[in-house]
Design an enzyme around this catalytic site. Structure first.
Site, mmCIF file in Angstrom:
data_model
loop_
_atom_site.group_PDB
_atom_site.id
_atom_site.type_symbol
_atom_site.label_atom_id
_atom_site.label_comp_id
_atom_site.label_asym_id
_atom_site.label_seq_id
_atom_site.Cartn_x
_atom_site.Cartn_y
_atom_site.Cartn_z
ATOM 1 N N ARG A 137 57.527 43.257 7.011
ATOM 2 C CA ARG A 137 59.357 42.862 7.451
ATOM 3 C C ARG A 137 60.276 42.139 6.291
ATOM 4 N NH1 ARG A 137 55.469 41.532 11.208
ATOM 5 N NH2 ARG A 137 56.449 42.277 13.839
ATOM 6 N N HIS A 156 58.114 47.853 7.818
ATOM 7 C CA HIS A 156 57.732 48.762 7.861
ATOM 8 C C HIS A 156 58.657 50.594 7.674
ATOM 9 C CE1 HIS A 156 54.089 47.106 8.918
ATOM 10 N NE2 HIS A 156 53.471 47.670 9.605
ATOM 11 N N HIS A 206 48.140 51.420 7.021
ATOM 12 C CA HIS A 206 48.011 51.636 8.626
ATOM 13 C C HIS A 206 46.766 52.086 8.929
ATOM 14 C CE1 HIS A 206 50.282 48.487 11.978
ATOM 15 N NE2 HIS A 206 50.616 48.575 10.768
ATOM 16 N N ASP A 256 48.318 38.083 12.990
ATOM 17 C CA ASP A 256 49.185 39.151 12.386
ATOM 18 C C ASP A 256 49.612 38.731 10.715
ATOM 19 O OD1 ASP A 256 51.360 40.651 11.985
ATOM 20 O OD2 ASP A 256 51.536 41.406 13.702
ATOM 21 N N GLU A 263 46.084 45.161 5.401
ATOM 22 C CA GLU A 263 47.084 46.767 4.886
ATOM 23 C C GLU A 263 47.154 45.423 3.598
ATOM 24 O OE1 GLU A 263 50.435 46.012 7.442
ATOM 25 O OE2 GLU A 263 49.126 45.336 9.395
#
Ligand code: BGC
Length: 350
Positions: free
Chosen positions: A79, A104, A178, A250, A316
């Site tokens: 982000r 993304h 991803h 996350d 990631e």
């Protein structure tokens, strides 16, 4: 040599191909659309192969879907707050596609572009070079960005990604992959019994919109401590506000090793049931561990089974989220004449 087949056609008639390659016991299928890993098969402790990456069977599903299954992410992975950031005295406005923020690379990121693919076999290695040009101003980003990504399967069955990019004007870049992993096989259920370790004593806490606050928080004594292998499900239902914001994990972990010239091992994932393991080495300073929180049972995967929350997880490798707005984070700025380089290696075992 990698084998090319027609996978489908976009509504404008553009052909999308799949490329299948195998080396060292690993089987990989990649799409020219989004440089997507459509399947990745590895054996378990008894030699039984399973596709361990979530995805779809058809191009239509990839075009309709929004979960970034297996995709190459750019120009900026994760982000950027409110889709804007300062750069050399001006403010850049990029595409906002995640509430108030940009995620993304924007609505039409690199995951939705058709890449040029060139197969190769060099010595013991088999792989694909993938090329993309992102125009000046695309999704709001300044500078024409020329991107080259190389997927290599080594003789040991490792999957290596080498990223390279150059620009004709100052811009920001943060490329990642991803893939959603489920080492028991895609569609087989939750990954909460997988064990994960991450070589990081700190992570970057976020606000309710999943934007880093700028703080580097110690993981010690929190659900975010993965320095020793830990079951993903062990602390995921804790009442820590950080877990509630994200509906699970996350977050970006601040890798102890920092930015390195060569890939260094930073994470290990293990599925006790199949014995399969995944090791990740990278040159990047950060790792986003996303526990598939937003999968909600509405997407049906490659094998015909619906993906529910926690049915796959992403690891990631990256620079930290919102770095363009965080002067204390490692820089993601790329200037004309410089080359962006990043490498991540996935090694598999059982
Ligand atoms: C992000 C999640 C996001 C997901 C989309 C991950 O990389 O960290 O917040 O929902 O991508 O699939």
């Amino acid at each position: 040599m990698p084998v090319k087949e027609l996978f489908g056609k976009l509504t404008d008639g553009t052909e999308v191909h799949s490329w299948s390659l195998e080396n060292g016991g690993t089987r990989l299928r990649v799409l020219s659309y989004g440089a997507i890993v459509q399947s990745l098969e590895i054996p378990d402790r008894h030699g039984r192969y399973e596709n361990v990456s979530l995805g779809f069977g058809t191009l239509e599903d990839y075009v309709a879907g929004s979960a970034y299954f297996g995709a190459l992410i750019g120009r900026y992975g994760n982000r950027v707050a409110e889709g804007r950031f300062p750069l050399d005295g001006t403010v850049c406005h990029i595409d906002v596609n995640d509430g108030a923020n940009s995620l993304h690379g924007g609505a039409r990121g690199f995951d939705r572009r058709v890449w040029d693919v060139e197969p190769f076999e060099t010595g013991p290695d088999v792989g694909l070079h993938l090329y993309l040009t992102s125009a000046d101003g695309e999704m709001g980003y300044p500078g024409t960005l020329s991107v080259k990504v190389t997927y290599t399967l080594t003789r040991d069955g490792d999957w290596r990604i080498d990223y390279e990019a150059t620009t004709d004007r100052t811009t920001v870049v943060n490329l990642t992959s991803h893939v959603y992993w489920n080492l028991a096989g895609e569609g087989s259920g939750s990954v909460h019994d997988h064990e994960l370790s991450i070589a990081a004593a700190r992570c970057t806490p976020v606000d309710a919109g999943l934007i880093p606050t700028g703080e580097l928080a110690d993981v010690e004594g929190t659900p975010f401590d993965f320095r020793e292998p830990k079951e993903i499900g062990r602390d995921i239902r804790g009442a820590d506000p950080q877990l509630l914001y994200a509906k699970g994990f996350d977050h970006n972990w601040v890798l102890d090793k920092g930015v390195t010239a060569e890939p260094v091992r930073v994470a290990t994932l293990r599925d006790p049931s199949s014995g399969r393991t995944l090791g990740i080495s990278t040159t990047e300073p950060g790792l986003q561990f996303y526990s598939g929180n937003f999968l909600d049972g509405t997407l049906v995967g490659t094998g015909g089974r619906a993906y529910r929350q926690g049915d796959g997880l992403c690891l990631e490798t990256q620079h930290f989220p919102d770095s363009p707005n965080q002067p204390s984070f490692p820089s993601t700025v790329l200037r004309a004449g410089q080359t962006y380089r990043s490498t991540t290696v996935h090694c598999f075992g059982a």
